[in-house]
Design an enzyme around this catalytic site. Sequence first.
Site, mmCIF file in Angstrom:
data_model
loop_
_atom_site.group_PDB
_atom_site.id
_atom_site.type_symbol
_atom_site.label_atom_id
_atom_site.label_comp_id
_atom_site.label_asym_id
_atom_site.label_seq_id
_atom_site.Cartn_x
_atom_site.Cartn_y
_atom_site.Cartn_z
ATOM 1 N N TYR A 110 35.504 27.103 -21.591
ATOM 2 C CA TYR A 110 36.571 27.537 -20.591
ATOM 3 C C TYR A 110 36.134 28.593 -19.716
ATOM 4 C CZ TYR A 110 39.971 24.193 -22.380
ATOM 5 O OH TYR A 110 40.983 23.302 -22.958
ATOM 6 N N ASP A 138 39.596 20.070 -16.804
ATOM 7 C CA ASP A 138 40.711 19.662 -16.345
ATOM 8 C C ASP A 138 41.844 20.510 -16.846
ATOM 9 O OD1 ASP A 138 40.417 19.281 -19.300
ATOM 10 O OD2 ASP A 138 40.388 17.040 -19.424
ATOM 11 N N HIS A 229 41.470 14.559 -21.822
ATOM 12 C CA HIS A 229 42.048 15.704 -22.521
ATOM 13 C C HIS A 229 42.939 15.304 -23.856
ATOM 14 C CE1 HIS A 229 41.521 20.286 -22.496
ATOM 15 N NE2 HIS A 229 42.229 20.082 -23.556
HETATM 16 C C1 FNR Z 1 41.929 19.441 -27.641
HETATM 17 N N1 FNR Z 1 41.066 19.074 -26.546
HETATM 18 C C2 FNR Z 1 40.162 20.347 -26.257
HETATM 19 N N2 FNR Z 1 39.347 20.247 -25.238
HETATM 20 C C3 FNR Z 1 38.494 21.001 -24.765
HETATM 21 O O1 FNR Z 1 37.875 21.000 -23.785
HETATM 22 N N3 FNR Z 1 39.025 22.383 -25.186
HETATM 23 C C4 FNR Z 1 39.644 22.619 -26.066
HETATM 24 O O2 FNR Z 1 39.990 23.751 -26.697
HETATM 25 C C5 FNR Z 1 40.646 21.453 -26.972
HETATM 26 N N4 FNR Z 1 41.403 21.624 -27.784
HETATM 27 C C6 FNR Z 1 42.060 20.460 -28.299
HETATM 28 C C7 FNR Z 1 43.052 20.777 -29.201
HETATM 29 C C8 FNR Z 1 43.553 19.670 -29.962
HETATM 30 C C9 FNR Z 1 44.534 20.101 -31.139
HETATM 31 C C10 FNR Z 1 43.103 18.292 -29.615
HETATM 32 C C11 FNR Z 1 43.849 17.247 -30.314
HETATM 33 C C12 FNR Z 1 42.380 18.011 -28.302
HETATM 34 C C13 FNR Z 1 40.418 17.821 -26.177
HETATM 35 C C14 FNR Z 1 39.537 17.103 -27.036
HETATM 36 O O3 FNR Z 1 38.363 17.532 -26.804
HETATM 37 C C15 FNR Z 1 39.461 15.707 -26.635
HETATM 38 O O4 FNR Z 1 39.149 15.508 -25.322
HETATM 39 C C16 FNR Z 1 40.480 14.898 -27.228
HETATM 40 O O5 FNR Z 1 41.196 15.277 -28.129
HETATM 41 C C17 FNR Z 1 40.187 13.177 -27.426
HETATM 42 O O6 FNR Z 1 41.186 12.562 -27.483
HETATM 43 P P1 FNR Z 1 41.484 11.980 -29.165
HETATM 44 O O7 FNR Z 1 40.353 11.645 -29.724
HETATM 45 O O8 FNR Z 1 42.323 13.059 -29.761
HETATM 46 O O9 FNR Z 1 42.233 10.911 -28.781
HETATM 47 C C1 LAC Z 2 44.315 22.265 -25.962
HETATM 48 C C2 LAC Z 2 43.514 23.055 -25.359
HETATM 49 C C3 LAC Z 2 43.566 24.556 -25.706
HETATM 50 O O1 LAC Z 2 44.159 20.847 -25.620
HETATM 51 O O2 LAC Z 2 42.337 22.686 -24.653
HETATM 52 O O3 LAC Z 2 45.457 22.444 -26.540
#
Ligand code: FNR
Ligand code: LAC
Length: 333
Positions: A110, A138, A229
Amino acid sequence: MAYDYFRSGADDERTLRENERAFRRSRLWPRMLVDVARCETGIELLGSRLAFPVLTAPMAYQKLAHPDGEVAMARAAAAAGTIAVVATLATTSLEEIAAATPAPKWFQLYAQRDRGVTRTLVERAAAAGYQAIMLTVDAPVLGRRLADVRNGFGLPPGLAMENLRVAGGEGLTLAQHVLSRHDASMEWRDLEWLRGLAPVPLVLKGVLRRDDAVRAIACGAAAILVSNHGGRQLDGTPASLDALPGVIEAVAGRVPVLMDGGVRSGGDVLKALALGATAVLVGRPLLWGLAVGGEEGALRVLALLRGDLERAMQLAGCATIGAVTRDLVELRA
Ligand code: FNR
Ligand code: LAC
C-alpha cells in the site's frame, strides 16, 4: 467483529455476491477420451515454480484469525508449494514472515502518503528476499463496509501493523488509518519512481479495465491481477471473472494475468485458467482455514483446492495446465 471484517464487502455487497455467482453461472465443456492418467498442475510464474496455480491473497490482520497469523499462512503456502503474498497491513513484520520459510513470497504494497515510508517498505521487502512487489491500486481510500462501520472496526489492542509499527488500540478505525496513511494521490506516472526503488518485478493488483491493463504494461508491470478486492472496495464493479476476458484480450499474452475474487473450487480455478489467467489468488477460504486450524487449517484449504483442481482437470480432459483451453468454458450473463 473479526468475522464481520473478514466476510464483508462494500455497501450492498453486490460485487461480493457477483464474484461467486459469475463462477456458478459459467459452464465447463469437458473433452472426452484424453489420456489423463497422469495430471500435472504445476506452472511457472515470474521465475518461480508453483505446484499448482493458486496463490494466497494478501490479507490484512491475520492474527485476528489465529495467533500464528501470517507466519502460519506463509508456511501453509510453502508446504503447498505455492507463493504467499504478504500484506503491508500484516500483524507480523515482513522480516519475521520471511524468516519463517525460505519459499518464494511476494510483498503487497500500500503506497504510503509519506514516500519515505513507501521507499523503506519496498527496500525492506527486497532485502528480505520477496520476489515481487504487488502494488494494490484499487484502494486510494477504503470501501465502506457497513458492518465495520457499525463495529467501529479497527485493530484491537495487543496487535500491531508491524510493518508500519502502528499499534492497535490507538483508537483509529481501519478506514481512518487508510485515510490518514494511504497515498490517494498516486498516479500512473508515479510507477516509474516506484519501480526504481528496487530491482524486483512490479505486479498491479486491482485492475479491471482493458485500458488500465494496457497502461500497466506500458508502465512496466510484470504481471496484472484482475481483482475487485473481493468486493470490498467499489460496489457495483463486475465480477472478476467477467472482467477477465477483456483484460486478457488487451494484454494479448505480453505479461501473465492473474485473477482473484470468488474462487472456491478446483472447477473455479479451471474456469479462470480457461479464460486465460495464468493463476488465481484465494482470499477468504484461507482465513476460515487459518481460523479453524492455524497453519494446518490453511494448508488443508490449499490441499483441497489442489486435489479439486486435479480432479476437475482430469474430468475435463486436461493432463497439463497447457491443455486448458478457452473452449472449455462458457461464460453466461
Ligand atoms: C483483503 N484483501 C486485501 N487486498 C490487499 O491488496 N491488501 C490487503 O490488505 C487486503 N486485506 C484484505 C483483508 C480481508 C479480510 C479480505 C477478505 C481481503 C483482498 C484480497 O487480497 C483479495 O483480493 C480478495 O480477498 C479475493 O477475494 P476472495 O477470494 O476473498 O473472494
Ligand atoms: C481490506 C484492506 C485493508 O480489504 O485491503 O480490508
